[in-house]
Design a protein around this motif. Structure first.
Motif, mmCIF file in Angstrom:
data_model
loop_
_atom_site.group_PDB
_atom_site.id
_atom_site.type_symbol
_atom_site.label_atom_id
_atom_site.label_comp_id
_atom_site.label_asym_id
_atom_site.label_seq_id
_atom_site.Cartn_x
_atom_site.Cartn_y
_atom_site.Cartn_z
ATOM 1 N N VAL A 114 51.833 69.320 11.007
ATOM 2 C CA VAL A 114 52.945 68.585 10.399
ATOM 3 C C VAL A 114 54.283 68.905 11.061
ATOM 4 O O VAL A 114 55.187 68.063 11.079
ATOM 5 N N ARG A 115 54.445 70.109 11.586
ATOM 6 C CA ARG A 115 55.691 70.526 12.246
ATOM 7 C C ARG A 115 55.321 71.303 13.506
ATOM 8 O O ARG A 115 55.275 72.534 13.491
ATOM 9 N N PRO A 116 55.024 70.611 14.607
ATOM 10 C CA PRO A 116 54.477 71.293 15.791
ATOM 11 C C PRO A 116 55.412 72.344 16.383
ATOM 12 O O PRO A 116 55.000 73.492 16.595
ATOM 13 N N ALA A 117 56.667 71.991 16.674
ATOM 14 C CA ALA A 117 57.581 72.972 17.260
ATOM 15 C C ALA A 117 57.866 74.112 16.293
ATOM 16 O O ALA A 117 57.948 75.289 16.681
ATOM 17 N N GLY A 118 57.996 73.804 15.009
ATOM 18 C CA GLY A 118 58.215 74.852 14.010
ATOM 19 C C GLY A 118 57.039 75.800 13.915
ATOM 20 O O GLY A 118 57.207 77.024 13.758
ATOM 21 N N GLY A 119 55.818 75.294 14.011
ATOM 22 C CA GLY A 119 54.644 76.153 13.995
ATOM 23 C C GLY A 119 54.620 77.106 15.179
ATOM 24 O O GLY A 119 54.195 78.270 15.054
ATOM 25 N N LEU A 133 49.130 78.036 12.785
ATOM 26 C CA LEU A 133 48.237 77.071 13.427
ATOM 27 C C LEU A 133 48.115 75.795 12.601
ATOM 28 O O LEU A 133 48.168 74.679 13.124
ATOM 29 N N VAL A 134 47.965 75.952 11.287
ATOM 30 C CA VAL A 134 47.872 74.771 10.417
ATOM 31 C C VAL A 134 49.202 74.029 10.389
ATOM 32 O O VAL A 134 49.256 72.796 10.263
ATOM 33 N N MET A 135 50.296 74.760 10.522
ATOM 34 C CA MET A 135 51.627 74.159 10.479
ATOM 35 C C MET A 135 51.849 73.178 11.619
ATOM 36 O O MET A 135 52.645 72.242 11.502
ATOM 37 N N THR A 136 51.155 73.375 12.734
ATOM 38 C CA THR A 136 51.324 72.455 13.864
ATOM 39 C C THR A 136 50.868 71.039 13.542
ATOM 40 O O THR A 136 51.222 70.106 14.263
ATOM 41 N N HIS A 168 48.014 82.181 18.647
ATOM 42 C CA HIS A 168 49.105 81.693 19.492
ATOM 43 C C HIS A 168 48.576 80.776 20.600
ATOM 44 O O HIS A 168 49.225 79.765 20.936
ATOM 45 N N LEU A 169 47.426 81.096 21.155
ATOM 46 C CA LEU A 169 46.825 80.179 22.134
ATOM 47 C C LEU A 169 46.550 78.817 21.511
ATOM 48 O O LEU A 169 46.848 77.774 22.098
ATOM 49 N N GLY A 170 45.952 78.821 20.324
ATOM 50 C CA GLY A 170 45.667 77.556 19.658
ATOM 51 C C GLY A 170 46.924 76.774 19.333
ATOM 52 O O GLY A 170 46.967 75.545 19.491
ATOM 53 N N VAL A 171 47.987 77.482 18.902
ATOM 54 C CA VAL A 171 49.246 76.810 18.577
ATOM 55 C C VAL A 171 49.819 76.136 19.815
ATOM 56 O O VAL A 171 50.243 74.967 19.779
ATOM 57 N N MET A 172 49.846 76.838 20.931
ATOM 58 C CA MET A 172 50.422 76.255 22.144
ATOM 59 C C MET A 172 49.615 75.062 22.626
ATOM 60 O O MET A 172 50.183 74.064 23.099
ATOM 61 N N VAL A 173 48.299 75.133 22.521
ATOM 62 C CA VAL A 173 47.469 73.997 22.964
ATOM 63 C C VAL A 173 47.725 72.775 22.083
ATOM 64 O O VAL A 173 47.875 71.644 22.575
ATOM 65 N N VAL A 174 47.790 72.979 20.760
ATOM 66 C CA VAL A 174 48.021 71.854 19.851
ATOM 67 C C VAL A 174 49.392 71.240 20.086
ATOM 68 O O VAL A 174 49.551 70.012 20.155
ATOM 69 N N VAL A 175 50.424 72.087 20.220
ATOM 70 C CA VAL A 175 51.782 71.571 20.434
ATOM 71 C C VAL A 175 51.863 70.847 21.782
ATOM 72 O O VAL A 175 52.493 69.786 21.892
ATOM 73 N N PHE A 226 46.623 85.827 7.901
ATOM 74 C CA PHE A 226 47.003 84.530 7.347
ATOM 75 C C PHE A 226 48.249 83.971 8.027
ATOM 76 O O PHE A 226 48.474 82.758 8.006
ATOM 77 N N ILE A 227 49.081 84.839 8.620
ATOM 78 C CA ILE A 227 50.317 84.358 9.250
ATOM 79 C C ILE A 227 50.016 83.530 10.500
ATOM 80 O O ILE A 227 50.476 82.377 10.601
#
Length: 442
Positions: free
Chosen positions: A103-108, A98-101, A139-146, A92-93
């Motif tokens: 609303v808060r991309p850099a924070g996610g 990933l969902v946090m990106t 982490h891959l998904g987070v970086m792509v979204v950001v 879940f972390i």
């Protein structure tokens, strides 16, 4: 060391660190929700209204769907290794990051990176270190979204920080696990490069669209000014003729009356002086708006009486024109005659350029309140070539009609042709006043 004596390398390093601080540290957890997607694209605009409304939330649905996949992957891997439910819930972390990106991309991104060792230690995954399977995908998904939501420079900083963390984890946190850092750096580098290229291309297309819009607006303004200048040049002769007549009549009027009073002579002198001054100023204004290559016409400005010659010339060029005149033909003000002639001329020229092989009809209606014009051509019969000046003739016609307080419509007909309808109001001419000379008394 002062600011002037510092080396260029120092300024480059400080600028680089300033970019890092601005992209990933400054207001990293500020609230920046992802706006809905535009639905005017080539695919979304074809959707029905209700589906198009939902299609605007496609990016949000993709991110949430990827987060659910990350959680499911964590549970599947934990079940395959015989781990407990608590270990499975660690997924879940990265899913939350990933969902946090949204609303808060850099924070996610910070949550995803800093939670990686915790997820790896708690999960005890044997497939790799420092990223577990769920953390790897998350982490891959987070970086792509950001990267998609920010600038390309931010993508480079995220990859560099991820590489630095991978080296740190291998050197100081490694516990004999097989490393998956090379895979992370290769996959993330390819994904971020692709995302950055797409973002740069999209931004370039947006800039080109803005520049095209600005260019089109400036072109329309320039065309409008050119048309108004052309109208001013043509009307100069008309106005100059009237002013000349006023000056001549004012000079000759005192000689038509026997023994005119001094007040009347002075009034005519004043009228003539004002007419000559106005004519001089008019010529000076014409010199301002005259182009360098402008040549004054030798012949008088055309009127509706010369319409047959225009139709004959157009016929020689290949356009068959049928003329119809209704109402009582009468002499109209010169400005109206000139504008009507130019409107018909431009409409027929447009038919020649944009409707090859068509036929045209010109209707001139003399009515009580003014002059009506209707120029209509049939659908083109040949290949229509694109013209860079398309639309400029319509602008000129509208300016002429607007100058005379008239009305105009220009639109395509149902059979594929084009119709221009104009009405120019003309005040009824007043009968000349009869001067009654009293008979001398005995």
């Amino acid at each position: 060391m002062t600011e002037k004596t510092r080396s260029p390398e120092f300024h480059l390093a400080m600028g680089t660190l300033s970019g890092l601080r601005q992209d990933l540290f400054h207001d990293a957890f500020s609230y920046r929700p992802l706006p809905p997607m535009r639905t005017d694209g080539p695919l979304t605009r074809r959707l029905p209204g209700r589906l198009r409304k939902y299609a605007a939330w496609t990016p949000h649905a993709v991110v949430v769907g990827l987060a659910m996949f990350v959680m499911l992957l964590s549970m599947v891997v934990a079940d395959s290794e015989g781990a407990g439910v608590g270990v499975a819930l660690v997924g879940f972390i990265p899913a939350g990051a990933l969902v946090m990106t949204l609303v808060r991309p850099a924070g996610g991104w910070w949550v995803s990176l800093l939670s990686t060792p915790f997820v790896g230690v708690v999960g005890h995954y044997s497939d790799g270190w420092p990223w577990s399977p769920s953390s790897f995908v998350g982490h891959l998904g987070v970086m792509v979204v950001v990267a998609a939501r920010t600038r390309p420079r931010t993508a480079a900083w995220m990859w560099a920080c991820t590489a630095a963390y991978a080296v740190f984890a291998e050197v100081f946190l490694g516990g004999g696990y097989s490393t998956d850092s090379p895979q992370m750096l290769v996959f993330s580098g390819f994904a971020l490069l692709t995302t950055a290229l797409v973002s740069v291309r999209r931004e370039a297309q947006r800039e080109v669209k803005v520049q095209r819009t600005v260019t089109a607006v400036e072109r329309d303004r320039r065309t409008l000014l050119e048309e108004r200048t052309t109208i001013a040049r043509e009307l100069h002769d008309v106005v100059a003729h009237h002013m000349s007549v006023v000056a001549i009549q004012a000079e000759a009027a005192p000689y038509r009356v026997e023994n005119p009073p001094p007040e009347l002579e002075q009034a005519f002198v004043t009228i003539r002086e004002n007419a000559v001054a106005a004519l001089t100023e008019l010529r000076r204004v014409l010199g301002v708006v005259r182009a360098e290559d402008y040549e004054a016409p030798d012949a008088p400005q055309p009127t509706l009486a010369e319409l047959d010659g225009l139709i004959a010339n157009v016929g020689d060029a290949g356009l068959t024109v049928d003329k119809t005149v209704t109402g009582s033909v009468r002499e109209l003000p010169q400005g109206v005659e000139l504008s009507a002639y130019r409107i018909i001329q431009e409409a027929l020229s447009n038919a020649l350029r944009h409707a090859p092989g068509s036929t045209a009809k010109v209707e001139v209606s003399y009515v009580l309140g003014g002059l009506g014009l209707r120029i209509v051509n049939t659908a083109p019969q040949g290949l229509v070539k694109a013209s860079p000046g398309a639309g400029h003739g319509i602008t000129g016609m509208r300016e002429r009609v607007s100058m005379l307080n008239g009305e105009m419509t220009a639109e395509a007909t149902e059979d594929g042709g084009y119709e221009v309808a104009v009405f120019i109001p003309v005040a009824p001419s007043e009968p000349a006043a009869t001067v009654v000379t009293p008979e001398p008394t005995a």
